[in-house]
Design an enzyme around this catalytic site. Structure first.
Site, PDB file in Angstrom:
ATOM      1  N   CYS A   1      26.854  44.119  12.335  1.00  0.00           N
ATOM      2  CA  CYS A   1      27.083  44.324  13.775  1.00  0.00           C
ATOM      3  C   CYS A   1      28.396  45.036  14.080  1.00  0.00           C
ATOM      4  O   CYS A   1      28.458  45.918  14.949  1.00  0.00           O
ATOM      5  CB  CYS A   1      27.029  42.982  14.499  1.00  0.00           C
ATOM      6  SG  CYS A   1      27.787  41.629  13.598  1.00  0.00           S
TER       7      CYS A   1
ATOM      8  N   HIS B   1      31.003  41.843  20.651  1.00  0.00           N
ATOM      9  CA  HIS B   1      32.095  42.080  19.699  1.00  0.00           C
ATOM     10  C   HIS B   1      33.037  43.144  20.277  1.00  0.00           C
ATOM     11  O   HIS B   1      32.564  44.141  20.848  1.00  0.00           O
ATOM     12  CB  HIS B   1      31.552  42.625  18.374  1.00  0.00           C
ATOM     13  CG  HIS B   1      30.859  41.605  17.513  1.00  0.00           C
ATOM     14  ND1 HIS B   1      30.687  40.288  17.859  1.00  0.00           N
ATOM     15  CD2 HIS B   1      30.303  41.743  16.279  1.00  0.00           C
ATOM     16  CE1 HIS B   1      30.046  39.659  16.871  1.00  0.00           C
ATOM     17  NE2 HIS B   1      29.802  40.522  15.907  1.00  0.00           N
TER      18      HIS B   1
HETATM   19  N1  LIG Z   1      23.733  37.828  15.088  1.00  0.00           N
HETATM   20  C1  LIG Z   1      24.206  39.051  14.835  1.00  0.00           C
HETATM   21  O1  LIG Z   1      25.060  39.612  15.579  1.00  0.00           O
HETATM   22  C2  LIG Z   1      23.674  39.794  13.675  1.00  0.00           C
HETATM   23  C3  LIG Z   1      24.011  41.121  13.565  1.00  0.00           C
HETATM   24  C4  LIG Z   1      23.549  41.850  12.489  1.00  0.00           C
HETATM   25  C5  LIG Z   1      22.751  41.220  11.578  1.00  0.00           C
HETATM   26  N2  LIG Z   1      22.422  39.913  11.697  1.00  0.00           N
HETATM   27  C6  LIG Z   1      21.564  39.306  10.690  1.00  0.00           C
HETATM   28  O2  LIG Z   1      20.307  38.969  11.266  1.00  0.00           O
HETATM   29  C7  LIG Z   1      19.763  37.824  10.578  1.00  0.00           C
HETATM   30  C8  LIG Z   1      19.414  36.745  11.587  1.00  0.00           C
HETATM   31  O3  LIG Z   1      20.572  36.388  12.323  1.00  0.00           O
HETATM   32  P1  LIG Z   1      20.482  35.437  13.611  1.00  0.00           P
HETATM   33  O4  LIG Z   1      21.829  35.542  14.236  1.00  0.00           O
HETATM   34  O5  LIG Z   1      19.275  35.753  14.426  1.00  0.00           O
HETATM   35  O6  LIG Z   1      20.285  33.996  12.928  1.00  0.00           O
HETATM   36  P2  LIG Z   1      19.662  32.650  13.592  1.00  0.00           P
HETATM   37  O7  LIG Z   1      19.830  32.657  15.056  1.00  0.00           O
HETATM   38  O8  LIG Z   1      20.231  31.529  12.807  1.00  0.00           O
HETATM   39  O9  LIG Z   1      18.069  32.752  13.284  1.00  0.00           O
HETATM   40  C9  LIG Z   1      17.572  32.787  11.973  1.00  0.00           C
HETATM   41  C10 LIG Z   1      16.082  33.067  11.995  1.00  0.00           C
HETATM   42  O10 LIG Z   1      15.610  33.216  10.653  1.00  0.00           O
HETATM   43  C11 LIG Z   1      14.532  32.279  10.439  1.00  0.00           C
HETATM   44  N3  LIG Z   1      14.560  31.824   9.040  1.00  0.00           N
HETATM   45  C12 LIG Z   1      15.623  31.350   8.359  1.00  0.00           C
HETATM   46  N4  LIG Z   1      15.243  31.014   7.097  1.00  0.00           N
HETATM   47  C13 LIG Z   1      13.915  31.294   7.013  1.00  0.00           C
HETATM   48  C14 LIG Z   1      12.943  31.144   5.982  1.00  0.00           C
HETATM   49  N5  LIG Z   1      13.253  30.683   4.770  1.00  0.00           N
HETATM   50  N6  LIG Z   1      11.669  31.546   6.245  1.00  0.00           N
HETATM   51  C15 LIG Z   1      11.334  32.016   7.455  1.00  0.00           C
HETATM   52  N7  LIG Z   1      12.216  32.166   8.483  1.00  0.00           N
HETATM   53  C16 LIG Z   1      13.481  31.806   8.258  1.00  0.00           C
HETATM   54  C17 LIG Z   1      14.806  31.161  11.409  1.00  0.00           C
HETATM   55  O11 LIG Z   1      13.615  30.438  11.630  1.00  0.00           O
HETATM   56  P3  LIG Z   1      13.669  28.882  12.100  1.00  0.00           P
HETATM   57  O12 LIG Z   1      14.048  28.905  13.560  1.00  0.00           O
HETATM   58  O13 LIG Z   1      12.272  28.448  11.873  1.00  0.00           O
HETATM   59  O14 LIG Z   1      14.687  28.215  11.250  1.00  0.00           O
HETATM   60  C18 LIG Z   1      15.254  31.955  12.629  1.00  0.00           C
HETATM   61  O15 LIG Z   1      14.132  32.514  13.289  1.00  0.00           O
HETATM   62  C19 LIG Z   1      20.826  37.447   9.544  1.00  0.00           C
HETATM   63  O16 LIG Z   1      20.510  38.100   8.337  1.00  0.00           O
HETATM   64  C20 LIG Z   1      22.096  38.030  10.108  1.00  0.00           C
HETATM   65  O17 LIG Z   1      23.049  38.281   9.114  1.00  0.00           O
HETATM   66  C21 LIG Z   1      22.860  39.190  12.751  1.00  0.00           C
END
Ligand SMILES: NC(=O)c1ccc[n+]([C@@H]2O[C@H](COP(=O)([O-])OP(=O)(O)OC[C@H]3O[C@@H](n4cnc5c(N)ncnc54)[C@H](OP(=O)(O)O)[C@@H]3O)[C@@H](O)[C@H]2O)c1
Length: 340
Positions: A130, A243
């Site tokens: 990000c 950010h």
């Molecule tokens: N937030 C940011 O600003 C940002 C920016 C760039 C990249 N990212 C990346 O995007 C990804 C998600 O981030 P987020 O902020 O959305 O995280 P989050 O809010 O914690 O959500 C995680 C998601 O992944 C699912 N998940 C986790 N483990 C899983 C598994 N083993 N099988 C199937 N589904 C699974 C979760 O499902 P459940 O609800 O069922 O647990 C949930 O839908 C990460 O790789 C992060 O590094 C985030």
């Protein structure tokens, strides 16, 4: 004729935004499925004015699906992205797993849309970190004009960049400060985040920098130009979404601040808000829900020969993740996977 689209991680911060943005931008969808872990089976998520019931990613058959937007973290991505890619579905991944793989394009559509064409090697395209995504949108048009030699960036990153548990931690810790006996100990973060700042994002590396800082270096080189030198200090701040970055840029050639302002005004994905008066700049709370990367405080750095300072703010769940992923899908559709 539209696409059959998978959203994996649909119950997370980024996944929900991906569904919102696909609907907002009227991405041509014939069929869409929301996937998450078994824990979320049946959880309802919104897609425009429709509601989708979340299905289990485990065992999902990707055959016949065109594009899968992944936002599930590196561990789950390692397991499921190769399965989707082998089934002929193009994976657009938000985790850091494939970003530095020479056979996987790392794409910010305003900056290097042509890189999308390289998806065929693995059927995977990576979305940058990000903090990198918003920064390269600002750096590229300036680099094209005056060639960047070196960048010094300090980030002020919101807690939504660490997932939904981090949002809860800031919320509960802040409330707990006012209620004796309800103080909340740090779990997601190594120190208290409420009313504090933490100069530590991701793991420490041998040279004393953090992985988040290293990502900004490696990704800027891959996306814009490997000759750019960059040093970063990444800091977590008690902001929910958005950010901010203070960026100092040294160029090969002189670039006047007024010309830089004009260049940035014309550049895709950028909004310049730069009045030298009280409130004449953007703060993170004002960028939430927007597509733009906002640039303020454009000014010469007179301590070096060809220097400029800028302030850069964007919605990390949008440009930093979900919007960029959907823009990659649009670019892929326009350049490679044409329909109709
Ligand atoms: N937030 C940011 O600003 C940002 C920016 C760039 C990249 N990212 C990346 O995007 C990804 C998600 O981030 P987020 O902020 O959305 O995280 P989050 O809010 O914690 O959500 C995680 C998601 O992944 C699912 N998940 C986790 N483990 C899983 C598994 N083993 N099988 C199937 N589904 C699974 C979760 O499902 P459940 O609800 O069922 O647990 C949930 O839908 C990460 O790789 C992060 O590094 C985030």
């Amino acid at each position: 004729m539209g696409y059959r689209v998978v959203v994996a991680g649909a119950t997370g911060n980024v996944g929900r935004e991906m569904l919102n943005i696909l609907a907002e931008r009227q991405f041509p969808v014939d069929e869409i499925v929301a996937l998450a872990s078994r824990r979320s089976l049946g959880t309802e998520v919104s897609f425009g004015d429709k509601t989708l019931k979340t299905k289990d990613l485990e065992g999902f058959d990707f055959t016949g699906w065109d594009i899968a937007l992944f936002a599930i973290g590196s561990d789950a991505t390692k397991k499921y992205a190769p399965i989707a890619a082998k089934s002929g579905c193009v994976v657009i991944d938000n985790s850091s797993l494939y970003r530095y793989d020479a056979d996987v394009p790392l794409v910010v559509p305003e900056v290097n849309p042509e890189a999308v064409d390289g998806y065929t090697k693995k059927n995977i395209i990576a979305n940058p970190n990000c903090s990198t995504a918003q920064m390269v949108v600002a750096l590229k048009p300036l680099h094209d004009r005056a060639k960047i030699k070196r960048v010094v960036v300090s980030t002020y990153q919101s807690v939504s960049g660490s997932g939904k548990d981090a949002i809860d931690e800031l919320w509960n810790q802040t409330k707990g400060m006012y209620v004796p006996g309800q103080e909340v100990e740090p779990k997601v973060y190594p120190k208290q985040i409420a009313f504090n700042v933490i100069p530590h994002i991701d793991v420490f590396l041998d040279d004393g920098s953090t992985k988040e800082e290293w990502k900004m270096v490696a990704e800027t080189k891959k996306i814009i130009d490997k000759s750019i030198k960059l040093t970063a200090t990444c800091v977590r701040v008690p902001v929910f979404v958005g950010h901010s970055e203070a960026i100092n840029i040294e160029f090969e050639e002189f670039l006047d601040e007024d010309e830089a302002r004009d260049i940035l005004r014309e550049a895709p994905g950028i909004m310049v808000i730069d009045k030298r008066e009280d409130g004449g700049y953007i703060t993170p709370i004002e960028c939430v829900g927007d597509y733009a990367t906002y640039i303020s405080r454009i000014r010469q750095d007179s301590t070096i020969e060809n220097g400029l300072n800028i302030w850069c703010v964007s919605d990390n769940l949008r440009k930093g993740a979900a919007l960029n992923a959907v823009q990659i899908a649009e670019t892929l559709g326009n350049r490679c996977l044409k329909k109709g």
